[in-house]
Design a protein around this motif. Structure first.
Motif, PDB file in Angstrom:
ATOM      1  N   GLY A  37       0.800  -1.222   0.000  1.00  0.00           N
ATOM      2  CA  GLY A  37       0.000   0.000   0.000  1.00  0.00           C
ATOM      3  C   GLY A  37       0.827   1.263   0.000  1.00  0.00           C
ATOM      4  N   ASP A  38       2.172   1.166   0.202  1.00  0.00           N
ATOM      5  CA  ASP A  38       3.030   2.352   0.138  1.00  0.00           C
ATOM      6  C   ASP A  38       2.944   2.988  -1.254  1.00  0.00           C
ATOM      7  N   ILE A  39       2.793   4.299  -1.271  1.00  0.00           N
ATOM      8  CA  ILE A  39       2.681   5.057  -2.518  1.00  0.00           C
ATOM      9  C   ILE A  39       4.001   5.756  -2.780  1.00  0.00           C
ATOM     10  N   PHE A  40       4.474   5.673  -4.036  1.00  0.00           N
ATOM     11  CA  PHE A  40       5.695   6.349  -4.441  1.00  0.00           C
ATOM     12  C   PHE A  40       5.387   7.311  -5.584  1.00  0.00           C
ATOM     13  N   VAL A  41       5.995   8.496  -5.488  1.00  0.00           N
ATOM     14  CA  VAL A  41       5.852   9.524  -6.519  1.00  0.00           C
ATOM     15  C   VAL A  41       7.246   9.950  -6.971  1.00  0.00           C
ATOM     16  N   THR A  42       7.283  10.631  -8.110  1.00  0.00           N
ATOM     17  CA  THR A  42       8.576  11.109  -8.594  1.00  0.00           C
ATOM     18  C   THR A  42       9.145  12.125  -7.607  1.00  0.00           C
ATOM     19  N   SER A  43      10.456  12.057  -7.450  1.00  0.00           N
ATOM     20  CA  SER A  43      11.118  12.945  -6.488  1.00  0.00           C
ATOM     21  C   SER A  43      11.701  14.190  -7.130  1.00  0.00           C
ATOM     22  N   GLY A  44      11.888  14.171  -8.451  1.00  0.00           N
ATOM     23  CA  GLY A  44      12.537  15.297  -9.119  1.00  0.00           C
ATOM     24  C   GLY A  44      14.044  15.195  -9.146  1.00  0.00           C
ATOM     25  N   PRO A  76       9.372  15.643 -13.539  1.00  0.00           N
ATOM     26  CA  PRO A  76       8.852  16.613 -12.566  1.00  0.00           C
ATOM     27  C   PRO A  76       8.436  15.893 -11.285  1.00  0.00           C
ATOM     28  N   PRO A  77       8.567  16.534 -10.143  1.00  0.00           N
ATOM     29  CA  PRO A  77       8.240  15.866  -8.876  1.00  0.00           C
ATOM     30  C   PRO A  77       6.744  15.677  -8.683  1.00  0.00           C
ATOM     31  N   ASN A  78       6.432  14.749  -7.789  1.00  0.00           N
ATOM     32  CA  ASN A  78       5.071  14.515  -7.286  1.00  0.00           C
ATOM     33  C   ASN A  78       4.117  13.907  -8.324  1.00  0.00           C
ATOM     34  N   ILE A  79       4.659  13.206  -9.320  1.00  0.00           N
ATOM     35  CA  ILE A  79       3.808  12.452 -10.243  1.00  0.00           C
ATOM     36  C   ILE A  79       3.681  11.032  -9.683  1.00  0.00           C
ATOM     37  N   PRO A  80       2.472  10.515  -9.499  1.00  0.00           N
ATOM     38  CA  PRO A  80       2.327   9.138  -8.991  1.00  0.00           C
ATOM     39  C   PRO A  80       3.031   8.134  -9.903  1.00  0.00           C
ATOM     40  N   VAL A  81       3.744   7.192  -9.277  1.00  0.00           N
ATOM     41  CA  VAL A  81       4.508   6.201 -10.042  1.00  0.00           C
ATOM     42  C   VAL A  81       4.062   4.782  -9.721  1.00  0.00           C
ATOM     43  N   ALA A  82       4.017   4.415  -8.438  1.00  0.00           N
ATOM     44  CA  ALA A  82       3.797   3.013  -8.108  1.00  0.00           C
ATOM     45  C   ALA A  82       3.141   2.877  -6.751  1.00  0.00           C
ATOM     46  N   LYS A  83       2.572   1.681  -6.543  1.00  0.00           N
ATOM     47  CA  LYS A  83       1.963   1.307  -5.274  1.00  0.00           C
ATOM     48  C   LYS A  83       2.442  -0.098  -4.929  1.00  0.00           C
ATOM     49  N   VAL A  84       3.010  -0.270  -3.756  1.00  0.00           N
ATOM     50  CA  VAL A  84       3.586  -1.548  -3.338  1.00  0.00           C
ATOM     51  C   VAL A  84       2.473  -2.568  -3.134  1.00  0.00           C
ATOM     52  N   ILE A  85       2.694  -3.774  -3.668  1.00  0.00           N
ATOM     53  CA  ILE A  85       1.729  -4.853  -3.483  1.00  0.00           C
ATOM     54  C   ILE A  85       2.314  -6.005  -2.657  1.00  0.00           C
ATOM     55  N   ASN A 140       6.168  -7.148  -0.470  1.00  0.00           N
ATOM     56  CA  ASN A 140       7.533  -6.774  -0.112  1.00  0.00           C
ATOM     57  C   ASN A 140       8.418  -8.021  -0.077  1.00  0.00           C
ATOM     58  N   GLN A 141       9.688  -7.818  -0.481  1.00  0.00           N
ATOM     59  CA  GLN A 141      10.668  -8.893  -0.466  1.00  0.00           C
ATOM     60  C   GLN A 141      11.776  -8.547   0.522  1.00  0.00           C
ATOM     61  N   ARG A 142      12.918  -9.202   0.354  1.00  0.00           N
ATOM     62  CA  ARG A 142      13.976  -9.038   1.355  1.00  0.00           C
ATOM     63  C   ARG A 142      14.546  -7.629   1.360  1.00  0.00           C
ATOM     64  N   ASP A 143      14.952  -7.126   0.218  1.00  0.00           N
ATOM     65  CA  ASP A 143      15.555  -5.786   0.162  1.00  0.00           C
ATOM     66  C   ASP A 143      14.879  -4.893  -0.856  1.00  0.00           C
ATOM     67  N   SER A 144      13.710  -5.283  -1.328  1.00  0.00           N
ATOM     68  CA  SER A 144      12.986  -4.473  -2.298  1.00  0.00           C
ATOM     69  C   SER A 144      11.500  -4.797  -2.185  1.00  0.00           C
ATOM     70  N   ALA A 145      10.724  -4.156  -3.006  1.00  0.00           N
ATOM     71  CA  ALA A 145       9.283  -4.385  -3.004  1.00  0.00           C
ATOM     72  C   ALA A 145       8.798  -4.442  -4.440  1.00  0.00           C
ATOM     73  N   VAL A 146       7.780  -5.245  -4.664  1.00  0.00           N
ATOM     74  CA  VAL A 146       7.132  -5.318  -5.970  1.00  0.00           C
ATOM     75  C   VAL A 146       5.935  -4.375  -5.942  1.00  0.00           C
ATOM     76  N   ALA A 147       5.850  -3.540  -6.964  1.00  0.00           N
ATOM     77  CA  ALA A 147       4.795  -2.532  -6.999  1.00  0.00           C
ATOM     78  C   ALA A 147       4.112  -2.558  -8.359  1.00  0.00           C
ATOM     79  N   GLU A 148       2.874  -2.119  -8.359  1.00  0.00           N
ATOM     80  CA  GLU A 148       2.143  -1.973  -9.610  1.00  0.00           C
ATOM     81  C   GLU A 148       2.167  -0.504 -10.021  1.00  0.00           C
ATOM     82  N   PRO A 149       2.264  -0.240 -11.332  1.00  0.00           N
ATOM     83  CA  PRO A 149       2.326   1.162 -11.765  1.00  0.00           C
ATOM     84  C   PRO A 149       1.009   1.880 -11.509  1.00  0.00           C
ATOM     85  N   ALA A 150       1.112   3.153 -11.222  1.00  0.00           N
ATOM     86  CA  ALA A 150      -0.098   3.949 -10.988  1.00  0.00           C
ATOM     87  C   ALA A 150      -0.919   4.096 -12.255  1.00  0.00           C
TER      88      ALA A 150
END
Length: 295
Positions: A229-236, A242-251, A253-263
Motif C-alpha cells: 500500500g506504500d505510494i511512491f511519486v517522482t522525487s525530481g 517533474p516531482p510529485n507524479i504518482p509512479v507506483a503502489k507496493v503490493i 515486499n521482499q527481502r531488500d525491495s518491493a514489488v509494486a504496480e504502476p499507478a
C-alpha cells in the motif's frame, strides 16, 4: 363368343348380395326412423334416452373429425407463422448484435472522455505541459515495453521529456521524428525512475521488470521496510521527471525491495500528456562578505 356388355344383376351373386344389403339397410333406416318418430311423439323421455345414447357414440367421432379438419385447415397458417417467427428471431438477433456494438463503442468513448477530462484537469494545474496526444500502440506482448506517441518534434516534443496520464507516470521520450515519438515505458527493464515514499519521503528507485510491474529499492539505504500500500511519486532528483507524479503502489515486499504496480495501467493507454524536462532551481550562489570570504 363374347359375353353381352350389359349384364343384369342376376348374373352376379356379388351384385345380388350388394343390392340385397342395400335394401336391408334402407328398410332398417326407415324402421329406425319410424320408431324414433313414434318415441318422440308418444314417449319423449324414452326418446331423450335414445338420443343421448347415440350422442355419446357419435360425439367422439365428430370431435375427431372436427379436430382433423381444423388441423388440416390451419396447416398453411402454421407453416407461415413458423417462417415468420424465424425471420423475426433473425432480425432480433441482428438488432441485439448491433445494439451491443453501439454499447461497446459508447463505453469506449465514455472512458476516453473521462480520461481526457482528467488530463485537462492536470493540464490546468501544470505549467510545463507540452502537448496532449494519443498513444497509438505499445509493445504489450514483449519484455521490452515501448509506446508510440502521435506527436513529434514539429509539436515541440523532445527527447528526455516525461510522458504521463492523469493517473500517473507512463514513461519518457527516447526518440522523436517530425510527427511521432517513441516512449520508453516505466515498466521496461531499462527504465529507472527516482521516486520517494509519500508517507515519510524515503528516496528510492523504481525499476521496470518487463512483466507489467516495478521493483522499488531504497536509494542508498539498507534494511528499509516496505509495506503493501506504500505510494511512491517522482522525487525530481536528476532533473528529468517533474516531482510529485504518482509512479507506483507496493503490493508485496521482499527481502531488500518491493514489488509494486504502476499507478498508470500500461495496458489501457490511449491519451497522454508530454511535460517539459524538469530542471530544479539552481542553488543560490554564495554572497561575498566584506572580509572576502563567501557565506
Amino acid at each position: 363368343m363374347a359375353p353381352p356388355r350389359n349384364r343384369r344383376p342376376g348374373f352376379s351373386r356379388r351384385a345380388q348380395y350388394g343390392l340385397f344389403l342395400g335394401y336391408v339397410v334402407a328398410i332398417g333406416g326407415v324402421l329406425i326412423g319410424a320408431v324414433l318418430l313414434l318415441l318422440s311423439t308418444f314417449n319423449p323421455p324414452a326418446y331423450a334416452v335414445v338420443r343421448g345414447f347415440f350422442a355419446e357414440i357419435t360425439t367422439p367421432i365428430s370431435s375427431g373429425i372436427a379436430w382433423a379438419t381444423s388441423g388440416v385447415a390451419g396447416a398453411p397458417d402454421g407453416v407461415s407463422q413458423h417462417f415468420n417467427v424465424r425471420a423475426e428471431n433473425e432480425r432480433l438477433r441482428k438488432q441485439i448484435a448491433e445494439d451491443e456494438t453501439l454499447v461497446a463503442r459508447a463505453r469506449t468513448l465514455h472512458q476516453e472522455n473521462r480520461r481526457l477530462r482528467a488530463l485537462l484537469q492536470v493540464r490546468d494545474v501544470t505549467t510545463d505541459a507540452v502537448i496532449t496526444a494519443r498513444l497509438v500502440n505499445s509493445s504489450a506482448s514483449s519484455t521490452r515495453r515501448y509506446a508510440t506517441l502521435n506527436a513529434g518534434s514539429w509539436q515541440k516534443v523532445e527527447r528526455g521529456q516525461a510522458v504521463r496520464e492523469a493517473a500517473g507516470l507512463i514513461g519518457q521520450v527516447i526518440e522523436t521524428s517530425p510527427n511521432t515519438a517513441r516512449v520508453l515505458l516505466i515498466i521496461d527493464p531499462d527504465s529507472n525512475v527516482p521516486v520517494r515514499r509519500t508517507r515519510d519521503g524515503m528516496p528510492a528507485i523504481a525499476k521496470g521488470r518487463g512483466d507489467g510491474l516495478l521493483d522499488v529499492r531504497a536509494a542508498g539505504l539498507s534494511n528499509m521496510t516496505f509495506r503493501p500500500g506504500d505510494i511512491f511519486v517522482t522525487s525530481g532528483t536528476g532533473g528529468v521527471f517533474p516531482p510529485n507524479i504518482p509512479v507506483a503502489k507496493v503490493i508485496t515486499n521482499q527481502r531488500d525491495s518491493a514489488v509494486a504496480e504502476p499507478a498508470a495501467n500500461p495496458n489501457s493507454l490511449d491519451f497522454a500528456m508530454v511535460q517539459q524536462i524538469y530542471l530544479p532551481p539552481p542553488a543560490p550562489s554564495p554572497t561575498p562578505t566584506p572580509g572576502g570570504a563567501a557565506k
